[in-house]
Design a protein around this motif. Sequence first.
Motif, PDB file in Angstrom:
ATOM      1  N   GLU A  11       0.720  -1.098   0.072  1.00  0.00           N
ATOM      2  CA  GLU A  11      -0.117   0.075  -0.032  1.00  0.00           C
ATOM      3  C   GLU A  11       0.777   1.224   0.004  1.00  0.00           C
ATOM      4  OE1 GLU A  11      -3.249  -0.130   2.690  1.00  0.00           O
ATOM      5  OE2 GLU A  11      -3.807   1.815   2.273  1.00  0.00           O
ATOM      6  N   VAL A  12       0.421   2.253  -0.966  1.00  0.00           N
ATOM      7  CA  VAL A  12       1.246   3.377  -0.964  1.00  0.00           C
ATOM      8  C   VAL A  12       0.361   4.502  -1.297  1.00  0.00           C
ATOM      9  CG1 VAL A  12       1.497   3.080  -3.345  1.00  0.00           C
ATOM     10  CG2 VAL A  12       3.332   4.459  -2.148  1.00  0.00           C
ATOM     11  N   GLN A  13       0.746   5.619  -0.981  1.00  0.00           N
ATOM     12  CA  GLN A  13       0.038   6.927  -1.207  1.00  0.00           C
ATOM     13  C   GLN A  13       0.002   7.400  -2.836  1.00  0.00           C
ATOM     14  OE1 GLN A  13       1.005   9.948   1.795  1.00  0.00           O
ATOM     15  NE2 GLN A  13      -0.909   9.422   2.936  1.00  0.00           N
ATOM     16  N   ALA A  14      -0.884   7.939  -3.225  1.00  0.00           N
ATOM     17  CA  ALA A  14      -0.756   8.631  -4.801  1.00  0.00           C
ATOM     18  C   ALA A  14       0.404   9.492  -4.723  1.00  0.00           C
ATOM     19  CB  ALA A  14      -1.924   9.367  -4.744  1.00  0.00           C
ATOM     20  N   GLY A  15       1.133   9.127  -5.969  1.00  0.00           N
ATOM     21  CA  GLY A  15       2.224   9.865  -6.044  1.00  0.00           C
ATOM     22  C   GLY A  15       3.375   8.926  -5.828  1.00  0.00           C
ATOM     23  N   GLY A  16       3.425   8.101  -4.816  1.00  0.00           N
ATOM     24  CA  GLY A  16       4.423   7.099  -4.699  1.00  0.00           C
ATOM     25  C   GLY A  16       4.968   6.237  -5.468  1.00  0.00           C
ATOM     26  N   ALA A  17       5.835   5.256  -5.119  1.00  0.00           N
ATOM     27  CA  ALA A  17       6.474   4.511  -5.960  1.00  0.00           C
ATOM     28  C   ALA A  17       6.574   3.192  -5.526  1.00  0.00           C
ATOM     29  CB  ALA A  17       7.849   4.924  -6.382  1.00  0.00           C
ATOM     30  N   LEU A  18       6.615   2.069  -6.241  1.00  0.00           N
ATOM     31  CA  LEU A  18       6.781   0.495  -5.817  1.00  0.00           C
ATOM     32  C   LEU A  18       7.450   0.012  -7.079  1.00  0.00           C
ATOM     33  CD1 LEU A  18       3.048  -0.375  -4.514  1.00  0.00           C
ATOM     34  CD2 LEU A  18       5.506  -0.298  -3.061  1.00  0.00           C
ATOM     35  N   ARG A  19       8.302  -1.060  -6.760  1.00  0.00           N
ATOM     36  CA  ARG A  19       9.015  -1.920  -7.634  1.00  0.00           C
ATOM     37  C   ARG A  19       8.375  -3.342  -7.413  1.00  0.00           C
ATOM     38  NH1 ARG A  19      15.168  -3.876  -8.013  1.00  0.00           N
ATOM     39  NH2 ARG A  19      15.656  -3.833 -10.164  1.00  0.00           N
ATOM     40  N   LEU A  20       7.787  -3.834  -8.386  1.00  0.00           N
ATOM     41  CA  LEU A  20       7.593  -5.318  -8.268  1.00  0.00           C
ATOM     42  C   LEU A  20       8.608  -6.410  -8.916  1.00  0.00           C
ATOM     43  CD1 LEU A  20       3.660  -5.047  -9.660  1.00  0.00           C
ATOM     44  CD2 LEU A  20       4.834  -4.654  -7.505  1.00  0.00           C
ATOM     45  N   SER A  21       8.733  -7.225  -8.424  1.00  0.00           N
ATOM     46  CA  SER A  21       9.588  -8.557  -8.843  1.00  0.00           C
ATOM     47  C   SER A  21       8.657  -9.628  -9.252  1.00  0.00           C
ATOM     48  CB  SER A  21      10.560  -8.686  -8.143  1.00  0.00           C
ATOM     49  OG  SER A  21      11.457  -7.574  -7.843  1.00  0.00           O
ATOM     50  N   CYS A  22       9.371 -10.335 -10.236  1.00  0.00           N
ATOM     51  CA  CYS A  22       8.686 -11.972 -10.516  1.00  0.00           C
ATOM     52  C   CYS A  22      10.047 -12.730 -10.734  1.00  0.00           C
ATOM     53  CB  CYS A  22       7.986 -11.642 -11.604  1.00  0.00           C
ATOM     54  SG  CYS A  22       7.374 -13.231 -12.265  1.00  0.00           S
ATOM     55  N   ALA A  23      10.178 -13.672  -9.967  1.00  0.00           N
ATOM     56  CA  ALA A  23      10.920 -14.426  -9.825  1.00  0.00           C
ATOM     57  C   ALA A  23      10.656 -15.837 -10.671  1.00  0.00           C
ATOM     58  CB  ALA A  23      11.730 -15.001  -8.497  1.00  0.00           C
ATOM     59  N   ALA A  24      11.389 -16.264 -11.829  1.00  0.00           N
ATOM     60  CA  ALA A  24      10.841 -17.375 -12.646  1.00  0.00           C
ATOM     61  C   ALA A  24      11.700 -18.672 -12.244  1.00  0.00           C
ATOM     62  CB  ALA A  24      10.806 -16.864 -14.033  1.00  0.00           C
ATOM     63  N   ALA A  25      11.002 -19.718 -12.302  1.00  0.00           N
ATOM     64  CA  ALA A  25      11.965 -20.948 -12.139  1.00  0.00           C
ATOM     65  C   ALA A  25      10.995 -22.045 -13.064  1.00  0.00           C
ATOM     66  CB  ALA A  25      11.921 -21.545 -10.698  1.00  0.00           C
ATOM     67  N   GLY A  26      11.809 -22.917 -13.589  1.00  0.00           N
ATOM     68  CA  GLY A  26      11.329 -24.024 -14.539  1.00  0.00           C
ATOM     69  C   GLY A  26      11.176 -23.660 -16.139  1.00  0.00           C
ATOM     70  N   ILE A  27      11.355 -22.487 -16.246  1.00  0.00           N
ATOM     71  CA  ILE A  27      11.209 -21.888 -17.787  1.00  0.00           C
ATOM     72  C   ILE A  27      12.620 -21.461 -18.305  1.00  0.00           C
ATOM     73  CG2 ILE A  27       8.920 -21.760 -17.586  1.00  0.00           C
ATOM     74  CD1 ILE A  27       9.518 -18.613 -17.490  1.00  0.00           C
ATOM     75  N   ALA A  28      13.004 -21.597 -19.447  1.00  0.00           N
ATOM     76  CA  ALA A  28      13.904 -20.934 -20.047  1.00  0.00           C
ATOM     77  C   ALA A  28      13.734 -19.274 -20.084  1.00  0.00           C
ATOM     78  CB  ALA A  28      14.158 -21.341 -21.664  1.00  0.00           C
ATOM     79  N   PHE A  29      13.771 -18.630 -19.105  1.00  0.00           N
ATOM     80  CA  PHE A  29      13.286 -17.309 -18.791  1.00  0.00           C
ATOM     81  C   PHE A  29      13.808 -16.463 -19.889  1.00  0.00           C
ATOM     82  CE2 PHE A  29      11.543 -13.871 -16.728  1.00  0.00           C
ATOM     83  CZ  PHE A  29      12.561 -12.950 -16.509  1.00  0.00           C
ATOM     84  N   SER A  30      14.889 -16.510 -20.275  1.00  0.00           N
ATOM     85  CA  SER A  30      15.639 -15.310 -20.924  1.00  0.00           C
ATOM     86  C   SER A  30      14.861 -15.537 -22.644  1.00  0.00           C
ATOM     87  CB  SER A  30      17.239 -15.787 -21.127  1.00  0.00           C
ATOM     88  OG  SER A  30      17.413 -17.050 -21.871  1.00  0.00           O
ATOM     89  N   ALA A  31      14.471 -16.519 -22.819  1.00  0.00           N
ATOM     90  CA  ALA A  31      13.852 -16.926 -24.216  1.00  0.00           C
ATOM     91  C   ALA A  31      12.417 -16.397 -24.343  1.00  0.00           C
ATOM     92  CB  ALA A  31      13.807 -18.356 -24.619  1.00  0.00           C
ATOM     93  N   TYR A  32      11.736 -16.160 -23.253  1.00  0.00           N
ATOM     94  CA  TYR A  32      10.424 -15.854 -23.140  1.00  0.00           C
ATOM     95  C   TYR A  32      10.029 -14.292 -23.161  1.00  0.00           C
ATOM     96  CZ  TYR A  32       8.233 -20.295 -22.201  1.00  0.00           C
ATOM     97  OH  TYR A  32       7.893 -21.465 -22.087  1.00  0.00           O
TER      98      TYR A  32
END
Length: 118
Positions: A11-32
Amino acid sequence: EVQLVESGGGEVQAGGALRLSCAAAGIAFSAYTMKWIRQAPGKGLECVSSINSSGATFYADSVKGRFTGSRDNTKNTLYLQMNTLKTEDTATYYCATGGCSALDYYYRGQGTQVTVSS
């Protein structure tokens, strides 16, 4: 087993910032090509950003200039830097395989909630 695990929501106030991450496993990530899709309460899915294997990005008009997608293929991780957040950005954010030309996907994470308060 394919796993896409999102993190970084909150939760963040309007005007703020967030950074989402998505960790991948089990796929050839770099090819997708990978994308971030979101679903706000009572609304349909919206693809907000995608990034292909070469690093070329796409952004929905609703987030252009505020969100930046990136990837680190050495860490099998997808990122979404979200700046100048608005209340209308409140949604569950999912990372998924594929580009924004279609909302379907082979693989999708469980989602992370982003709530922007006024």
